[in-house]
Structures are given as structure tokens and as C-alpha cells.
Design an enzyme around this catalytic site. Structure first.
Site, PDB file in Angstrom:
ATOM      1  CG  ASP A 304      -2.050   1.078   1.071  1.00 28.40           C
ATOM      2  OD1 ASP A 304      -2.198   1.657  -0.022  1.00 28.40           O
ATOM      3  OD2 ASP A 304      -2.738   1.345   2.072  1.00 28.40           O
ATOM      4  CG  HIS A 308       0.548  11.527   1.260  1.00 27.62           C
ATOM      5  ND1 HIS A 308      -0.435  11.815   0.341  1.00 27.62           N
ATOM      6  CD2 HIS A 308       0.134  10.399   1.909  1.00 27.62           C
ATOM      7  CE1 HIS A 308      -1.401  10.913   0.427  1.00 27.62           C
ATOM      8  NE2 HIS A 308      -1.079  10.041   1.366  1.00 27.62           N
ATOM      9  CG  PHE A 322      -5.973   8.282   5.959  1.00 28.84           C
ATOM     10  CD1 PHE A 322      -5.914   7.807   7.262  1.00 28.84           C
ATOM     11  CD2 PHE A 322      -7.094   9.000   5.559  1.00 28.84           C
ATOM     12  CE1 PHE A 322      -6.961   8.037   8.151  1.00 28.84           C
ATOM     13  CE2 PHE A 322      -8.144   9.236   6.431  1.00 28.84           C
ATOM     14  CZ  PHE A 322      -8.074   8.756   7.734  1.00 28.84           C
TER      15      PHE A 322
END
EC number: 3.5.2.3
Length: 428
Positions: A304, A308, A322
Site C-alpha cells: 500500500d 505524500h 492517510f
């Protein structure tokens, strides 16, 4: 270029780690045996290091197009290669979404031009991931969609999900789901538990995930569809998936490295680098994930990978997005914290990151077999290093594992018989 890797170790077809050489010719694995000789190959002495199949990751976020400030196909696939991954499956939460011919063709052209590893894109279940209009599955499959998912948005409408599963089943394709019941999210930023209570934060309850999985499993049974659950995180979810498998329903599941290594008790403060979705759960959930992996309820490990920017993560735990970056830390984290501690074996770890995901989705990957494409990673199981995000090739430096000392670092990754990444001076 042909390569002869000498004095390595690999996992054979019986699942045992044994000594081997490996010959790569014309982009294929030509021979796997001891004492190989070859006149027309560059000899690389791996000096006892592990020769593993290229790792396979069925859950990644490359951000391009639309999110190039976070990651690009080039930087993301370089980071994947550094982490030992040779095949990765890119989620469709890009802008535009790969939900039609034009958008999927554009994405595939970008991949062809920029990728350093094999990238298999998902097609969206619904247009713009909005949940109201189904995409043209047939066209997306024709253009190379790996499977169908709306990724970070759980499909809330049960009739839409059932219709999608029926169509996917006709195409012999999987429906892959991020599972959240939106009415239970509660504007949460962490797990609803001790940490949320201590810090006065809205929490996401465990049942938010498990109730959605339970619904989808029944829909998958009705549609006779392969249903794959993303990033399982709760004890209840493991129980529901286990029961479904016992009933013969076509369900598979993945778990992330961070959910196998951390739980909510490990969050030191309201640090946004510990904010991921699903959130880090309680101790009982963590134990259930390990148990589920060992008993076959959970089929594979997937990162996953969710990069960011530093500015985005600096907004505070309630406002920050998230996700954590995962490619470059996955294998050493798992080797150090699961294999070295005796929780799983090295052989099991290799399987969870290679043949299990490949076999689940019918990919010709995940095994070192003569005649197959030479997708290989060389791993130094002895070298210990600290995790340092300033060294990441990913644009995303957002990791909760800063300063962790780990063993088991990839030193070379070969994709299609060509060196995609090599640690400087590691094999000279």
C-alpha cells in the site's frame, strides 16, 4: 547482456533455501543449478546472498497522472526496484481516473515510456470512482487492466457492487476492494481505541471495515466472483474471511508490512507519519493478522505504498492525508521483525511477497524457473542499516520507521534480464 550469478542461495521448488548459480540469457532465466559455466555472460559473484524472484506488490499508488508532486511513475518505479519489486499493480486513484479508453491508453503510454519495473494498472469500477456509474469493464480489460477496484473509496451501493462482480466474473477478472462503511467512519483519523481516547481524536471503529467485507463476501458468493480484500486490519475481518474460505467462497486477502509490525500501542504521539488507512489497530487485531497470515486466511503481503509530500503530512494528524511510503522498507522490515524473531520463516516471507500474489492473480511471476522472464532481486540478509528517508528514491519520505535498524536489504534488481537498480559497490 547475459549474466551469470555465482555462489548464491535461492528457494527451490520444494521450498528449501539451497546453494545455486543462476544464468540469465536474452532476458530469460536460462539455468538454475550449482556450478554453472558460461562463456558469453558477465559473471557476478553474489557471495552467499539470497537470489529471490522479483517481489510482486498488488497494491501501490504511483500518483501519476495528477499527483506528480507526491510521486511519478519514474520515481515510484525506481523506488520499487530499490525495494526489490519487479511487478507492481497501480491503483486507479489518479486524476484522471483510468475509467475509460482515453484515460487507460494515456496511463499505459506513460507506463511504457517511464516505468523501470513491470506496472499493471487497475481499472476503476465506477466512473471517477464516484460510485454511481459502472465503467466499461470489457474495454478496460482489452487495454490491460489488471483487475477492477475503486481503491480508497469503498463501493457503498450494494447493487452496484453486485453488478460489478457479475460483470467481472464473466471476464474472469477479480474485484478488489478497500473496505469501509462510510456511515461508520466518524470523520476518524486513527483507530477507535486507546490512542484516540487519550488524544481526544475521532476514531475509526474496527467494524467499519469488517461489516463491509462481510457484505462483499456474500455478494461475491452470489456473483461467483473472485473478490480480493485490500489491507486487512482487524480481528473481525480475519474471522469473516476465514469463514468465507471455509465455505468455498472465492475470497483472497492481503495485509501490509506496517500492520504486521505495528499496532496502536506503538504510536508515540499524534504524528501524521503514523496515519494510514486502515489505521493501526489494537494488540488483538495485530495478533489476528499474524495468525491469519500463518493459517492461510490472508494470502499475501502488499505495501500500500502511499507517498505524500512533507507539507501535506505537516498539517497535523487530523488534516494530513492517510498513507505511508512502503517500497524501500518492506523487505528489511519484514525480515527483521518477523523472520529474525521467529514469527515466520524466510521461505514463508519469500512466498508471501512473490508466488502467493502471482498465483492468486494468474501472473507469470514470483518463481525462479528456467524459461521464465528474468525478474530477480538479490538480497543481502546480513547487512544492517538504519531506515533513513533522505535516501529514498521515492518522492514520498513519509514513514513511521525512521531510525529503525533492519537487516535484509536488496542490493540488485533485474527486470526482464536488465539491471533496473543496483546498490553502489554492493556486487563488485
Amino acid at each position: 547482456m547475459n549474466y551469470l550469478f555465482k555462489n548464491g542461495r535461492y528457494m527451490n521448488e520444494e521450498g528449501k533455501i539451497v546453494a545455486t548459480d543462476l544464468l540469465v540469457q536474452d532476458g530469460k532465466i536460462a539455468k538454475v543449478a550449482e556450478n554453472i559455466t558460461a562463456d558469453n555472460a558477465e559473471v557476478i559473484d553474489v557471495n552467499g546472498k539470497l537470489i529471490a524472484p522479483g517481489l510482486v506488490d498488488v497494491h501501490v499508488h504511483l500518483r501519476e497522472p495528477g499527483g506528480e508532486h507526491k510521486e511519478t511513475i519514474e520515481t515510484g518505479t525506481l523506488a520499487a526496484a530499490k525495494g526489490g519489486f519487479t511487478t507492481i499493480c497501480a491503483m486507479p486513484n489518479t486524476r484522471p481516473v483510468p475509467d475509460c479508453r482515453e484515460h487507460m491508453e494515456d496511463l499505459q503510454n506513460r507506463i511504457k515510456e517511464k516505468a523501470h519495473v513491470n506496472v499493471l494498472p487497475y481499472g476503476a469500477i465506477t466512473v471517477r470512482q464516484a460510485g454511481s456509474e459502472m465503467t466499461d469493464f470489457e474495454t478496460l480489460k482489452e487495454l490491460g487492466a489488471f483487475a477492477f477496484t475503486d481503491d480508497g473509496v469503498g463501493v457503498q451501493d450494494a447493487s452496484m457492487m453486485l453488478a460489478a462482480m457479475k460483470r467481472a466474473a464473466k471476464l474472469n477478472m477479480a474485484v478488489v476492494a478497500h473496505c469501509e462503511e462510510n456511515t461508520l467512519i466518524n470523520k476518524g483519523c486513527v483507530h477507535e481505541g486507546k490512542f484516540s481516547e487519550k488524544h481526544g481524536l475521532n476514531g475509526i471503529p474496527s467494524v467499519c471495515e469488517s461489516v463491509h467485507i462481510a457484505r462483499d463476501i456474500l455478494l461475491a458468493e452470489a456473483a461467483d466472483c473472485h473478490y480480493h480484500v485490500c489491507h486487512v486490519s482487524t480481528k473481525g475481518s480475519v474471522r469473516v474471511i476465514r469463514d468465507a474460505k471455509r465455505a468455498g467462497i472465492k475470497v483472497t486477502a492481503e495485509v501490509t508490512p506496517h500492520h504486521l509490525v505495528l499496532c496502536e500501542d506503538d504510536i508515540p504521539s499524534a504524528d501524521p507519519n503514523f496515519k494510514m488507512n486502515p489505521p493501526l489497530r489494537g494488540k488483538e487485531d495485530h495478533a489476528a493478522l499474524i495468525e491469519g497470515l500463518l493459517d492461510g486466511t490472508i494470502d499475501m503481503i502488499a505495501t500500500d505504498h502511499a507517498p505524500h509530500t512533507a507539507e501535506e503530512k505537516a498539517q497535523g494528524i487530523e488534516r494530513a492525508p492517510f498513507g505511508i511510503t512502503g517500497f524501500e522498507t518492506a523487505f528489511p522490515l519484514l525480515y527483521t521483525n518477523l523472520v529474525k524473531k521467529g514469527i515466520i520463516t524466510l521461505e514463508q516471507l519469500i512466498q508471501f511477497l512473490t508466488e502467493k500474489p502471482a498465483d492468486t492473480f494468474g501472473l507469470e511471476a514470483g518463481r525462479l524457473k528456467e524459461g521464465r522472464t528474468a525478474d530477480i532481486t538479490i538480497i543481502d540478509l546480513e547487512q544492517e542499516e538504519e531506515i533513513d528517508p533522505t535516501t529514498f528514491l521515492s518522492k514520498g519520505k513519509n514513514t513511521p520507521f525512521v531510525g529503525w535498524k533492519c537487516q535484509g536489504w536488496p542490493v540488485m534488481t533485474i527486470v526482464g534480464g536488465k539491471i533496473a537498480w543496483q546498490k553502489e559497490s554492493a556486487l563488485v
